[in-house]
Design a protein around this motif. Structure first.
Motif, PDB file in Angstrom:
ATOM      1  N   ILE A 103       8.053   1.783  -7.006  1.00  0.00           N
ATOM      2  CA  ILE A 103       7.221   1.241  -5.923  1.00  0.00           C
ATOM      3  C   ILE A 103       7.311   2.197  -4.739  1.00  0.00           C
ATOM      4  O   ILE A 103       8.393   2.439  -4.194  1.00  0.00           O
ATOM      5  CB  ILE A 103       7.702  -0.168  -5.531  1.00  0.00           C
ATOM      6  N   SER A 104       6.188   2.759  -4.348  1.00  0.00           N
ATOM      7  CA  SER A 104       6.177   3.808  -3.332  1.00  0.00           C
ATOM      8  C   SER A 104       6.102   3.231  -1.922  1.00  0.00           C
ATOM      9  O   SER A 104       5.728   2.073  -1.716  1.00  0.00           O
ATOM     10  CB  SER A 104       4.989   4.748  -3.558  1.00  0.00           C
ATOM     11  N   ASP A 105       6.428   4.093  -0.943  1.00  0.00           N
ATOM     12  CA  ASP A 105       6.299   3.699   0.459  1.00  0.00           C
ATOM     13  C   ASP A 105       4.854   3.385   0.810  1.00  0.00           C
ATOM     14  O   ASP A 105       4.581   2.499   1.630  1.00  0.00           O
ATOM     15  CB  ASP A 105       6.822   4.816   1.363  1.00  0.00           C
ATOM     16  N   ASN A 106       3.929   4.110   0.200  1.00  0.00           N
ATOM     17  CA  ASN A 106       2.514   3.869   0.497  1.00  0.00           C
ATOM     18  C   ASN A 106       2.082   2.481   0.032  1.00  0.00           C
ATOM     19  O   ASN A 106       1.328   1.787   0.733  1.00  0.00           O
ATOM     20  CB  ASN A 106       1.639   4.939  -0.172  1.00  0.00           C
ATOM     21  N   GLN A 107       2.542   2.071  -1.146  1.00  0.00           N
ATOM     22  CA  GLN A 107       2.201   0.734  -1.640  1.00  0.00           C
ATOM     23  C   GLN A 107       2.762  -0.342  -0.708  1.00  0.00           C
ATOM     24  O   GLN A 107       2.097  -1.349  -0.445  1.00  0.00           O
ATOM     25  CB  GLN A 107       2.763   0.529  -3.048  1.00  0.00           C
ATOM     26  N   ILE A 108       3.965  -0.099  -0.227  1.00  0.00           N
ATOM     27  CA  ILE A 108       4.576  -1.064   0.700  1.00  0.00           C
ATOM     28  C   ILE A 108       3.840  -1.054   2.034  1.00  0.00           C
ATOM     29  O   ILE A 108       3.521  -2.105   2.600  1.00  0.00           O
ATOM     30  CB  ILE A 108       6.066  -0.732   0.894  1.00  0.00           C
ATOM     31  N   GLY A 109       3.529   0.147   2.526  1.00  0.00           N
ATOM     32  CA  GLY A 109       2.862   0.282   3.819  1.00  0.00           C
ATOM     33  C   GLY A 109       1.452  -0.276   3.856  1.00  0.00           C
ATOM     34  O   GLY A 109       0.933  -0.573   4.942  1.00  0.00           O
ATOM     35  N   ASP A 110       0.807  -0.408   2.710  1.00  0.00           N
ATOM     36  CA  ASP A 110      -0.558  -0.965   2.670  1.00  0.00           C
ATOM     37  C   ASP A 110      -0.583  -2.461   2.978  1.00  0.00           C
ATOM     38  O   ASP A 110      -1.659  -3.031   3.211  1.00  0.00           O
ATOM     39  CB  ASP A 110      -1.177  -0.723   1.288  1.00  0.00           C
ATOM     40  N   ILE A 111       0.575  -3.097   2.962  1.00  0.00           N
ATOM     41  CA  ILE A 111       0.654  -4.533   3.245  1.00  0.00           C
ATOM     42  C   ILE A 111       1.033  -4.710   4.710  1.00  0.00           C
ATOM     43  O   ILE A 111       2.080  -4.210   5.146  1.00  0.00           O
ATOM     44  CB  ILE A 111       1.697  -5.214   2.339  1.00  0.00           C
ATOM     45  N   PRO A 112       0.215  -5.393   5.511  1.00  0.00           N
ATOM     46  CA  PRO A 112       0.531  -5.572   6.940  1.00  0.00           C
ATOM     47  C   PRO A 112       1.911  -6.196   7.144  1.00  0.00           C
ATOM     48  O   PRO A 112       2.238  -7.215   6.537  1.00  0.00           O
ATOM     49  CB  PRO A 112      -0.571  -6.521   7.427  1.00  0.00           C
ATOM     50  N   GLY A 113       2.718  -5.550   7.965  1.00  0.00           N
ATOM     51  CA  GLY A 113       4.051  -6.056   8.280  1.00  0.00           C
ATOM     52  C   GLY A 113       5.127  -5.630   7.308  1.00  0.00           C
ATOM     53  O   GLY A 113       6.314  -5.797   7.597  1.00  0.00           O
ATOM     54  N   ALA A 114       4.749  -5.094   6.155  1.00  0.00           N
ATOM     55  CA  ALA A 114       5.741  -4.694   5.160  1.00  0.00           C
ATOM     56  C   ALA A 114       6.375  -3.362   5.543  1.00  0.00           C
ATOM     57  O   ALA A 114       5.729  -2.489   6.125  1.00  0.00           O
ATOM     58  CB  ALA A 114       5.117  -4.602   3.782  1.00  0.00           C
ATOM     59  N   ARG A 115       7.640  -3.224   5.184  1.00  0.00           N
ATOM     60  CA  ARG A 115       8.381  -2.033   5.593  1.00  0.00           C
ATOM     61  C   ARG A 115       9.506  -1.754   4.612  1.00  0.00           C
ATOM     62  O   ARG A 115      10.069  -2.677   4.025  1.00  0.00           O
ATOM     63  CB  ARG A 115       8.957  -2.266   6.999  1.00  0.00           C
ATOM     64  N   ALA A 116       9.836  -0.473   4.425  1.00  0.00           N
ATOM     65  CA  ALA A 116      10.971  -0.061   3.596  1.00  0.00           C
ATOM     66  C   ALA A 116      11.996   0.619   4.496  1.00  0.00           C
ATOM     67  O   ALA A 116      11.700   1.641   5.122  1.00  0.00           O
ATOM     68  CB  ALA A 116      10.516   0.886   2.500  1.00  0.00           C
ATOM     69  N   ILE A 117      13.174   0.035   4.582  1.00  0.00           N
ATOM     70  CA  ILE A 117      14.243   0.573   5.433  1.00  0.00           C
ATOM     71  C   ILE A 117      15.294   1.225   4.541  1.00  0.00           C
ATOM     72  O   ILE A 117      15.853   0.582   3.652  1.00  0.00           O
ATOM     73  CB  ILE A 117      14.882  -0.542   6.279  1.00  0.00           C
ATOM     74  N   ARG A 118      15.555   2.487   4.782  1.00  0.00           N
ATOM     75  CA  ARG A 118      16.518   3.213   3.959  1.00  0.00           C
ATOM     76  C   ARG A 118      17.951   2.877   4.353  1.00  0.00           C
ATOM     77  O   ARG A 118      18.262   2.687   5.524  1.00  0.00           O
ATOM     78  CB  ARG A 118      16.263   4.721   4.069  1.00  0.00           C
ATOM     79  N   ASP A 119      18.800   2.834   3.333  1.00  0.00           N
ATOM     80  CA  ASP A 119      20.193   2.458   3.544  1.00  0.00           C
ATOM     81  C   ASP A 119      21.018   3.044   2.403  1.00  0.00           C
ATOM     82  O   ASP A 119      20.488   3.707   1.505  1.00  0.00           O
ATOM     83  CB  ASP A 119      20.315   0.930   3.584  1.00  0.00           C
ATOM     84  N   PHE A 120      22.314   2.774   2.421  1.00  0.00           N
ATOM     85  CA  PHE A 120      23.212   3.177   1.345  1.00  0.00           C
ATOM     86  C   PHE A 120      24.042   1.965   0.946  1.00  0.00           C
ATOM     87  O   PHE A 120      24.470   1.181   1.793  1.00  0.00           O
ATOM     88  CB  PHE A 120      24.137   4.316   1.785  1.00  0.00           C
ATOM     89  N   LEU A 121      24.292   1.825  -0.351  1.00  0.00           N
ATOM     90  CA  LEU A 121      25.117   0.743  -0.863  1.00  0.00           C
ATOM     91  C   LEU A 121      26.083   1.282  -1.912  1.00  0.00           C
ATOM     92  O   LEU A 121      25.755   2.250  -2.614  1.00  0.00           O
ATOM     93  CB  LEU A 121      24.252  -0.349  -1.508  1.00  0.00           C
ATOM     94  N   PRO A 122      27.263   0.662  -2.038  1.00  0.00           N
ATOM     95  CA  PRO A 122      28.182   1.063  -3.112  1.00  0.00           C
ATOM     96  C   PRO A 122      27.661   0.552  -4.451  1.00  0.00           C
ATOM     97  O   PRO A 122      27.638  -0.651  -4.704  1.00  0.00           O
ATOM     98  CB  PRO A 122      29.497   0.373  -2.722  1.00  0.00           C
TER      99      PRO A 122
END
Length: 662
Positions: free
Chosen positions: A222-241
């Protein structure tokens, strides 16, 4: 007694009473009031304390507002030596707080005033914290260390910080868009329940980011563009163990994620909102070691500050009161071989029922793979499963018979059926007629003649079976393992049909796949194998040997509460000579028995034993499929719940594993 004597006693009593009254300077009531105050502050509830010039309810509200930032931690408060001056008194209050990895200790002074027959506490915020002024409260700043890694054989990184994206609706970005419409579209895109997610988004505040899913950055579709096409949707980068894959040793390793409200509440102040904590498996058992401890600063600030004012105050500096230094967690080192673990999981990927493969190195006891198949539904079948072992238990029987003077060449009787106390036992379907009658113990073992081993029951007592099992490292504690596990149970007493059933690994005899691998490994080692998985358990992290608390056995297994407690250590260890005789018979299972398909496995010769364990009351009964094998310095157990015959179901899985393991 004479009249004069009685008068004397009365006079003495009056004089003693007068003396006691004259010694009471009023301090007893003040001391009681001081102790009550200390106890009430310890409980963070002064609603029952009488104050001078302050309503008790208002004082209680202010106290809780002052200490709110430290919740759920509470102080230990003790009153010191009281100083009395007529109708006033002062008393030191000694505070002790557990803050992160540190202890915050300080002393304040409380003032008391006598009003009639009652001692009242004079309200003063500085009684709570030195120098605290009216209108001030405590605040905290916390810095969490990065969670330590879980390492495998050769210190390869099994669980390490890996990039992820948190995908969700950022409500401030919605503008005029309908939250329900955006939440529905995003839920459908990432594959979560739309109705539940819409409800979460609608219930959240106007400034909230409402996460729908966390995706691994590596390999996400699922790409950032697909997420960004939805109003209010956002992908926040992080790190997890994270482990290498979502399923890699999941039941064994557990997971780590942001602590939920329940975990925070149960932690007694060790966890705060935003902290990462372990859930299940090694992540939970060794959470304190992996997590380390936060660096925490406690400071005083004005109550009711806005976010902007608080940031300004932060930049200008606050009145710091206490600092607990951050402590980085210690990596957890294990013996798990990532290649063999992944291989075991790949082999089990196509198995429907609960299943497991355990591989260990007999020479050292190192557990190299402990895989539970997808049918286990997250349960650690490999280490915690409790199942009747069936005919793989004939390894234990044979050791007991050898100790009674038999050899692989000794003759035994193998009839087609055998009746014990009205119960008829028979051999597995397809048992070769050529191996019926008088046969060698080796032949009876190679073809797994149930009746031959049940026939031996009068010469092999139940206590001898238990002793033989512990001699092979089974049904004993595993202090070096460092993980929750079940190493089997063999009752020391059984008679009649129950004892007969024990001779073919049924009745109340139970094993886990780990125990089965230990048993086989002890044969090739020529001494009991002591399994080891965790190499550096923390000092306060006890190595569990029973089923983990809260674990739910999968269907067909038996809860640990029904199993006898394991022995602290093995009995008389299996000797090299005894093990050689057992190895000879296990090799015969391949050369002349029903696992000839293992002869083509490259490398060292394979020796094995199959097991088909009946359970339940159905007719015909359901069966678990087992096989154990040794291959050079490798011992492997393969188990399939309700799998049918060990040779035809678990056998091919074993061959696939051994062939690929090399």
């Amino acid at each position: 007694m004479g009249k004069i004597s009685r008068i004397s006693i009365v006079l003495v009593g009056l004089m003693l009473g007068a003396s006691l009254v004259s010694c009471d300077d009023g301090s007893a009531g003040a001391r009681d009031a001081a102790k009550q105050l200390a106890s009430a502050v310890s409980a963070l509830d002064v609603g029952s304390v009488a104050f001078e010039g302050k309503d008790s309810g208002a004082a209680n509200e202010q106290l809780n507002e002052v200490f709110k930032a430290l919740d759920p931690v509470r102080p230990a408060v003790e009153s010191g030596e009281l100083t009395l001056e007529k109708d006033t008194a002062t008393v030191p209050l000694n505070y002790s707080w557990k803050i992160g990895s540190g202890e915050w200790k300080y002393t304040t002074s409380a003032e008391l005033k006598k009003s009639g027959d009652q001692w009242l506490t004079i309200w003063n915020p500085a009684t709570l914290v030195p120098g605290l002024a009216e209108g001030e409260i405590l605040g905290t700043l916390s810095q969490a260390p990065q969670r330590a890694e879980i390492l495998g054989a050769g210190d390869t990184k099994l669980v390490t910080s890996r990039p992820v994206v948190n995908v969700g609706i950022d409500k401030p970005l919605l503008a005029a868009a309908d939250p329900a419409v955006s939440a529905t579209k995003l839920a459908e895109l990432v594959g979560v329940d739309p109705a539940a997610y819409v409800q979460q988004v609608q219930a959240a505040g106007p400034e909230a980011f409402v996460a729908a899913i966390t995706l691994r950055e590596d390999g996400r579709t699922i790409s950032d563009n697909q997420i960004g096409d939805i109003p209010g949707a956002r992908a926040i980068r992080d790190f997890l163990p994270l482990a290498p894959t979502r399923t890699f040793a999941r039941a064994l390793l557990g997971t780590a994620a942001e602590a939920n409200a329940e975990q925070i509440e149960k932690s007694g102040g060790a966890l705060q909102a935003g902290d990462t904590t372990g859930s299940g498996g090694l992540q939970q058992q060794y959470d304190a070691q992996l997590r380390g401890s936060n660096g925490t600063q406690v400071f005083a600030e004005k109550a009711g500050l806005t976010a902007t004012e608080r940031q300004t105050l932060l930049n200008e500096g606050r009145r710091a009161l206490f600092q607990a230094d951050m402590k980085v967690g210690t990596p957890l080192r294990t013996t798990l071989d990532p290649n063999l673990q992944q291989l075991a999981e790949d082999v089990l990927a196509k198995v429907g029922p609960a299943s497991a493969i355990v591989a260990l190195r007999p020479s050292s006891g190192a557990v190299l793979a402990a895989a539970s198949g997808p049918g286990s539904n997250g349960y650690d079948t490999a280490l915690l499963g409790q199942y009747a072992p069936g005919s793989i238990f004939k390894i234990v029987d044979s050791l007991a018979m050898i100790r009674n003077g038999m050899t692989p060449e000794s003759m035994v009787e193998c009839p087609g059926t055998l009746t014990v106390d009205g119960r008829t036992f028979k051999n597995a379907e397809g048992y070769p007629a050529s191996s019926l009658g008088s046969v060698t113990l080796r032949d009876a073992f190679a073809h797994s003649c149930n009746t031959a081993f049940i026939n031996a029951r009068n010469g092999v007592g139940q206590a001898q079976l238990e002793a033989a099992a512990t001699s092979l490292g089974v049904a004993v504690e595993a202090p070096a393992l460092g993980a929750g596990a079940f190493l089997g149970s063999v009752p020391g007493e059984a008679t009649g049909t129950e004892h007969a059933a024990s001779m073919i690994g049924q009745g109340k005899v139970l094993m886990s796949p780990l125990a089965a691998a230990v048993m086989a490994g002890s044969v090739v080692k020529g001494a009991p194998v002591s399994p080891q998985l965790v190499l550096n358990p923390g000092a306060d992290e006890a190595a569990a040997t029973g089923a983990s608390a809260g674990s739910t056995p999968s269907a067909g297994s038996t809860p640990s509460a029904s199993a006898p407690a394991p022995a602290p250590a093995s009995g008389t260890p299996v000797t090299a000579a005894e093990a050689a005789a057992l190895a000879d018979m296990m090799r015969a299972v391949v050369t002349s028995g029903h696992t000839g398909f293992l002869a083509s496995v490259p490398g060292a010769p394979v020796a094995a034993k199959t097991g088909t364990a009946e359970f339940g009351s159905e007719n015909p009964p359901k069966t678990h499929a087992w096989i154990v094998a040794v291959h050079g310095d490798l011992a492997v157990a393969v188990f399939v719940e309700e799998g049918g015959l060990g040779a035809t179901v678990s056998g091919p899985l074993l061959k696939e594993f051994l062939t690929a393991a090399g």
